[in-house]
Enzyme design. Structure first.
Site, short mmCIF file in Angstrom:
data_model
loop_
_atom_site.label_atom_id
_atom_site.label_comp_id
_atom_site.label_asym_id
_atom_site.label_seq_id
_atom_site.Cartn_x
_atom_site.Cartn_y
_atom_site.Cartn_z
N HIS A 19 -13.64 31.86 -10.59
CA HIS A 19 -15.08 31.78 -10.32
C HIS A 19 -15.73 31.36 -11.62
O HIS A 19 -15.68 32.09 -12.61
CB HIS A 19 -15.60 33.14 -9.86
CG HIS A 19 -17.04 33.10 -9.42
ND1 HIS A 19 -17.48 33.73 -8.30
CD2 HIS A 19 -18.12 32.47 -9.94
CE1 HIS A 19 -18.78 33.51 -8.15
NE2 HIS A 19 -19.19 32.75 -9.15
N GLY B 143 -17.14 28.70 -6.87
CA GLY B 143 -18.48 28.95 -7.36
C GLY B 143 -19.44 27.79 -7.16
O GLY B 143 -19.17 26.68 -7.59
N CYS C 76 -14.59 40.76 -9.34
CA CYS C 76 -15.74 41.43 -8.72
C CYS C 76 -16.71 41.94 -9.79
O CYS C 76 -16.31 42.71 -10.66
CB CYS C 76 -15.27 42.59 -7.85
SG CYS C 76 -16.64 43.47 -7.05
#
Length: 309
Positions: A168, A200, A98
């Site tokens: 990601h 992603g 995050c």
């Protein structure tokens, strides 16, 4: 291949998981993160973020749901992993990806990508707390300011005992700006013996295939693309035609009914506008619809505009 619905804080709640897993052949969902600080959280916290716990930790369509934890203290993360499993979790996911400032300033999410030793200690503690038959996965980015720590961090987590890793393919600094650096994920895939999932910048079936090719990963995690094209996973796995705009409108009305009848009704105006902000990336009609409801604050007014199409 497996398709996994990504954890998107404040977006992919249980209602959206229900809706998207009814439409798509997802193999797994991951919840929004459970924030862990310095206590064993009560069951109500887990049930609030993952009401699927009441139904075998599956969505109504039968898709397994994994609970995600976010924090920095190995022992407390382990305590809460144990709590989640006692409540019926199908597995635990650890959030090291995050990029949100409010999360990172408290040493959560991607902020930990600069401390591979702590990643190792977290993975080891959580793996020890979770029954051996249940998976412990993690999600990372490629680094903090630069795309430079992905191999060290991936190896630390693998050595700590995680079952699989989602990557990601951007750094924290990259945020969500294109491109996604899928070839760097291939280096992780080659270095680890556990499954690696690429994530992603997958907005259509062609990009999914390219991400697989460049990363060497069979498994793909879908986030924003699954909101922009609601049947994206079906187009990737089954070759389905992209959903028509009229079908999207019906979906928005279905979602609206669930939101308004549920305990999150107060958030409905913001949630529907947020979803439209993703839909307009794929559907030109969504731009017009967003403009018509952008200033509306009353649920009934928004639903009336949706019914008008």
């Amino acid at each position: 291949m497996r398709l996994i619905l990504a954890p998107m804080e404040g977006v992919l709640d249980h209602l959206m998981r229900d809706l998207l897993t009814r439409l798509n052949p997802f193999d797994l969902c991951v919840t929004e993160f459970v924030r862990v600080v310095d206590m064993r959280l009560p069951p109500r916290v887990f049930y609030r973020l993952c009401p699927e716990l009441h139904h075998g930790c599956r969505t109504p369509a039968g898709t397994p749901v994994r609970i995600q934890l976010l924090g920095q203290e190995p022992d407390w993360l382990a305590e809460n992993a144990d709590q989640a499993c006692r409540l019926g979790a199908e597995g635990i996911d650890l959030n090291f990806g995050c990029p949100a400032k409010t999360v990172n300033k408290h040493r959560g999410g991607a902020a930990l990508l600069g401390d591979s030793e702590r990643l190792y200690r977290i993975a080891r503690a959580v793996r020890a707390a979770v029954p051996a038959h249940l998976p412990v996965s993690a999600k990372i980015r490629l680094g903090l300011e630069e795309r430079d720590s992905y191999l060290e961090n991936s190896q630390a987590l693998a050595e700590g005992g995680i079952s699989e890793l989602a990557v990601h393919a951007r750094s924290k600094k990259d945020g969500y700006r294109p491109p996604a650096w899928w070839p760097l994920v291939a280096e992780i895939k080659q270095a680890l013996s556990i499954p690696v999932v690429v994530n992603g910048e997958v907005w259509n079936a062609e990009q999914a295939a390219l991400a697989q090719q460049q990363s060497g990963c069979q498994d793909v995690m879908l986030g924003r693309g699954a909101l922009a094209l609601p049947n994206l996973a079906a187009t990737i796995k089954h070759g389905a035609a992209p959903m028509s705009w009229s079908a999207v409108i019906a979906l928005l009305l279905d979602y609206s009914a669930q939101e308004v009848e549920g305990n999150k009704a107060v958030y409905y105006p913001n949630r529907i506008k947020q979803w439209l902000s993703y839909l307009k990336l794929y559907y030109p009609e969504a731009q017009d619809l967003f403009g018509r409801i952008r200033t509306l604050k009353q649920t009934d007014d928004i639903r009336r505009v949706l019914r008008e199409g």
